[in-house]
Design a protein around this motif. Structure first.
Motif, PDB file in Angstrom:
ATOM      1  N   ARG A   8      52.028  22.181  32.746  1.00 56.68           N
ATOM      2  CA  ARG A   8      52.141  22.816  31.444  1.00 56.68           C
ATOM      3  C   ARG A   8      53.593  23.138  31.124  1.00 56.68           C
ATOM      4  N   LYS A  48      50.331  34.461  28.469  1.00 53.90           N
ATOM      5  CA  LYS A  48      48.926  34.091  28.326  1.00 53.90           C
ATOM      6  C   LYS A  48      48.598  32.728  28.928  1.00 53.90           C
ATOM      7  N   HIS A  49      49.486  31.742  28.790  1.00 50.31           N
ATOM      8  CA  HIS A  49      49.131  30.369  29.144  1.00 50.31           C
ATOM      9  C   HIS A  49      49.974  29.771  30.278  1.00 50.31           C
ATOM     10  N   HIS A  50      50.936  30.502  30.804  1.00 50.23           N
ATOM     11  CA  HIS A  50      51.825  29.938  31.814  1.00 50.23           C
ATOM     12  C   HIS A  50      52.038  30.910  32.971  1.00 50.23           C
TER      13      HIS A  50
END
Length: 237
Positions: A8, A48-50
């Motif tokens: 990501r 939130k995403h990493h």
């Protein structure tokens, strides 16, 4: 960092060696303004995403944010010598044990060790217990209290009684209590992201509070000797 997180990160950054700026936070040059407005929401969206993400503040530049326990362990334990403390530690805590590193930290740790032997800690207990009962006894049945305020005051009551030999008034000594609150102002969201040299009202309050709290500490340090060394306690904050 997990392999998925690494993938990501590579997709979200122009440089595969660097964590991404999360798309949800907008352009990096807006990060300082966004965190001033809603700091907790900014932090939530950032992580939130990493597992590792990057933000940009005008004063500090790029800041790398961790959100995985394995990375905390790597930074704080496994490879702690590879990671230094930021200038915020020095500004907020002076040159004391909390902010120092390497040889200076080792030296201060050895100097302060006699203050934390079992016998010395036992000697603090009665004073700490007295302060707890003293403040709790001031609360009346059915009374509504500001718990954060009371716990902050209890901490200062205990600190001054055990280390400085001074008993603070339960509802007095407002100058000292206000100074302690002002120490938090360095991290005020509307001020913290700005370059250190910007003289914001929050930073002026912080400096006044720090100066106020250093006075009794320096008085005690000037009369204290630990082993064969004098004045080292004065670096606590």
């Amino acid at each position: 960092m997990s392999s998925d997180a690494q993938t990501r990160n590579e997709q979200g950054s122009s440089n595969p060696q660097l964590p991404p700026y999360p798309d949800a936070l907008g352009h990096p040059l807006t990060h300082s303004i966004r965190t001033m407005h809603k700091p907790l929401m900014f932090r939530d969206n950032l992580c939130k995403h990493h597992d590792v993400s990057r933000s940009y503040f005008f004063g500090a530049g790029d800041i790398y944010n961790l959100s995985h326990p394995k990375l905390f362990k790597r930074v704080l334990i496994d490879n702690r010598e590879s990671f230094g403390k930021s200038d915020d530690f020095r500004i907020a805590f002076g040159e004391g044990l909390v902010a120092s590193e390497g040889g200076q930290w080792q030296q201060q740790r050895q100097i302060l060790q006699p203050l934390f032997t079992q016998n010395k800690i036992d000697s603090y207990i009665s004073g700490m217990t007295e302060q707890i009962h003293r403040r709790a006894d001031s609360w009346e049945s059915g009374m509504t209290i500001d718990l954060q305020r009371e716990m902050r005051r209890l901490t200062l009551d205990t600190l001054f009684a055990t280390l400085f030999g001074r008993k603070l008034a339960l509802e007095g000594d407002s100058d000292i209590h206000n100074a302690a609150v002002q120490l938090h102002d360095w991290f005020t969201p509307t001020s913290y992201p700005l370059p250190e040299w910007v003289p914001t009202p929050a930073r002026r309050r912080f400096k006044r509070g720090r100066s106020k709290l250093r006075r009794p500490h320096r008085k005690r340090a000037s009369a204290s000797t630990v082993g064969n060394c004098t004045h080292h306690e004065s670096t606590a904050y």
